[in-house]
Scaffold this motif. Structure first.
Motif, PDB file in Angstrom:
ATOM      1  N   ILE A 111      15.150   2.078  -0.627  1.00  0.00           N
ATOM      2  CA  ILE A 111      13.741   2.457  -0.751  1.00  0.00           C
ATOM      3  C   ILE A 111      13.530   3.924  -0.393  1.00  0.00           C
ATOM      4  O   ILE A 111      12.637   4.576  -0.918  1.00  0.00           O
ATOM      5  N   GLY A 112      14.387   4.466   0.440  1.00  0.00           N
ATOM      6  CA  GLY A 112      14.285   5.880   0.799  1.00  0.00           C
ATOM      7  C   GLY A 112      14.493   6.821  -0.366  1.00  0.00           C
ATOM      8  O   GLY A 112      14.085   7.976  -0.321  1.00  0.00           O
ATOM      9  N   THR A 113      15.128   6.341  -1.438  1.00  0.00           N
ATOM     10  CA  THR A 113      15.370   7.194  -2.610  1.00  0.00           C
ATOM     11  C   THR A 113      14.216   7.160  -3.606  1.00  0.00           C
ATOM     12  O   THR A 113      14.208   7.942  -4.552  1.00  0.00           O
ATOM     13  N   LEU A 114      13.252   6.270  -3.384  1.00  0.00           N
ATOM     14  CA  LEU A 114      12.096   6.190  -4.273  1.00  0.00           C
ATOM     15  C   LEU A 114      11.271   7.463  -4.122  1.00  0.00           C
ATOM     16  O   LEU A 114      10.893   7.844  -3.014  1.00  0.00           O
ATOM     17  N   ARG A 115      10.980   8.130  -5.229  1.00  0.00           N
ATOM     18  CA  ARG A 115      10.302   9.430  -5.162  1.00  0.00           C
ATOM     19  C   ARG A 115       8.813   9.338  -4.895  1.00  0.00           C
ATOM     20  O   ARG A 115       8.253  10.141  -4.184  1.00  0.00           O
ATOM     21  N   ALA A 129       8.074   2.827   4.826  1.00  0.00           N
ATOM     22  CA  ALA A 129       9.368   2.224   4.481  1.00  0.00           C
ATOM     23  C   ALA A 129      10.345   3.288   3.989  1.00  0.00           C
ATOM     24  O   ALA A 129      11.526   3.282   4.368  1.00  0.00           O
ATOM     25  N   GLN A 130       9.859   4.224   3.184  1.00  0.00           N
ATOM     26  CA  GLN A 130      10.706   5.313   2.705  1.00  0.00           C
ATOM     27  C   GLN A 130      11.231   6.148   3.872  1.00  0.00           C
ATOM     28  O   GLN A 130      12.339   6.666   3.811  1.00  0.00           O
ATOM     29  N   ASP A 131      10.427   6.252   4.914  1.00  0.00           N
ATOM     30  CA  ASP A 131      10.821   7.024   6.091  1.00  0.00           C
ATOM     31  C   ASP A 131      11.742   6.244   7.027  1.00  0.00           C
ATOM     32  O   ASP A 131      12.132   6.745   8.067  1.00  0.00           O
ATOM     33  N   SER A 181       0.838  -1.201   0.000  1.00  0.00           N
ATOM     34  CA  SER A 181       0.000   0.000   0.000  1.00  0.00           C
ATOM     35  C   SER A 181       0.874   1.253   0.000  1.00  0.00           C
ATOM     36  O   SER A 181       2.046   1.225   0.383  1.00  0.00           O
ATOM     37  N   ASP A 182       0.299   2.352  -0.426  1.00  0.00           N
ATOM     38  CA  ASP A 182       1.011   3.630  -0.425  1.00  0.00           C
ATOM     39  C   ASP A 182       1.497   3.975   0.984  1.00  0.00           C
ATOM     40  O   ASP A 182       2.611   4.464   1.156  1.00  0.00           O
ATOM     41  N   ALA A 226       3.848   5.223  -6.112  1.00  0.00           N
ATOM     42  CA  ALA A 226       3.248   4.669  -7.323  1.00  0.00           C
ATOM     43  C   ALA A 226       4.309   4.167  -8.305  1.00  0.00           C
ATOM     44  O   ALA A 226       4.012   3.387  -9.202  1.00  0.00           O
ATOM     45  N   ALA A 227       5.538   4.605  -8.127  1.00  0.00           N
ATOM     46  CA  ALA A 227       6.612   4.236  -9.048  1.00  0.00           C
ATOM     47  C   ALA A 227       7.333   2.954  -8.637  1.00  0.00           C
ATOM     48  O   ALA A 227       8.269   2.540  -9.316  1.00  0.00           O
ATOM     49  N   LEU A 228       6.908   2.303  -7.569  1.00  0.00           N
ATOM     50  CA  LEU A 228       7.622   1.129  -7.070  1.00  0.00           C
ATOM     51  C   LEU A 228       7.749   0.038  -8.129  1.00  0.00           C
ATOM     52  O   LEU A 228       8.839  -0.481  -8.366  1.00  0.00           O
TER      53      LEU A 228
END
Length: 189
Positions: A65-69, A17-19, A10-11, A72-74
């Motif tokens: 994963i923290g660099t993913l902007r 995870a990005q955090d 999920s978003d 939705a782009a995963l």
């Protein structure tokens, strides 16, 4: 948790995870695993390369994963990572042998202009795109036999085919690839 994207995380989970939330990172990696394996099976030359490429892609996901902007782009991000890893594995096998033979024959080191490298990459991308467009079985036979240089009997056994069936698939793949590249060349001309 936010809406799931066709089985991906999920978003909300991706954002956590990005955090840097380690439980969320583990959950995202776990949910991505079957999709990444599917990408790798379709893009890599062999089942072993597919497994290795999937594992490398999941490690990249875990670490970066923290660099993913955008969440939705995963899927597209993971697809690019897997594609890069599969191509890297094929190039590592083919470039090493070819470069060594070529350099030894010429008696020179590798020196090319940036322009030559760009043209080589563009041509390699055209060939890779044409190979990706082949039906799955033809693509696998072609990569294993022509790119990796595996013996015909080994290719047939690996793919569960008779040797004549493997040869038929290889012929079809080579013909389709040749036509695709000729059409692309004619379109550019």
């Amino acid at each position: 948790m936010g809406e799931l994207r066709r089985g991906w995380a999920s978003d909300q989970l991706i954002k956590a995870a990005q955090d840097g939330d380690t439980d969320s990172i583990a959950a995202v990696v776990h949910s991505a695993h079957p999709h990444v394996r599917r990408f790798a099976r379709h893009l890599c030359a062999s089942p072993q390369d597919a497994e290795d490429a999937a594992q490398e892609a999941l490690i990249v996901l875990y670490r970066k994963i923290g660099t993913l902007r955008a969440s939705a782009a995963l899927a597209s991000w993971m697809f690019r990572i897997v594609r890069h890893e599969c191509l890297r594995r094929v190039r590592r096998l083919t470039d090493h042998d070819h470069d060594l033979d070529h350099d030894l024959a010429l008696g020179v080191g590798r020196a090319s202009s940036a322009e030559d490298e760009v043209l080589t990459r563009l041509e390699a991308e055209r060939v890779a795109e044409a190979i990706r467009a082949l039906p799955d079985l033809q693509r696998r036979v072609l990569i294993m036999r022509d790119v990796l240089g595996r013996p015909g009997r080994t290719v047939a056994e690996t793919l569960g085919l008779s040797v004549p069936a493997m040869k038929s698939q290889l012929h079809r793949a080579r013909s389709a690839l040749r036509l695709s590249l000729l059409d692309a060349a004619n379109t550019r001309a």
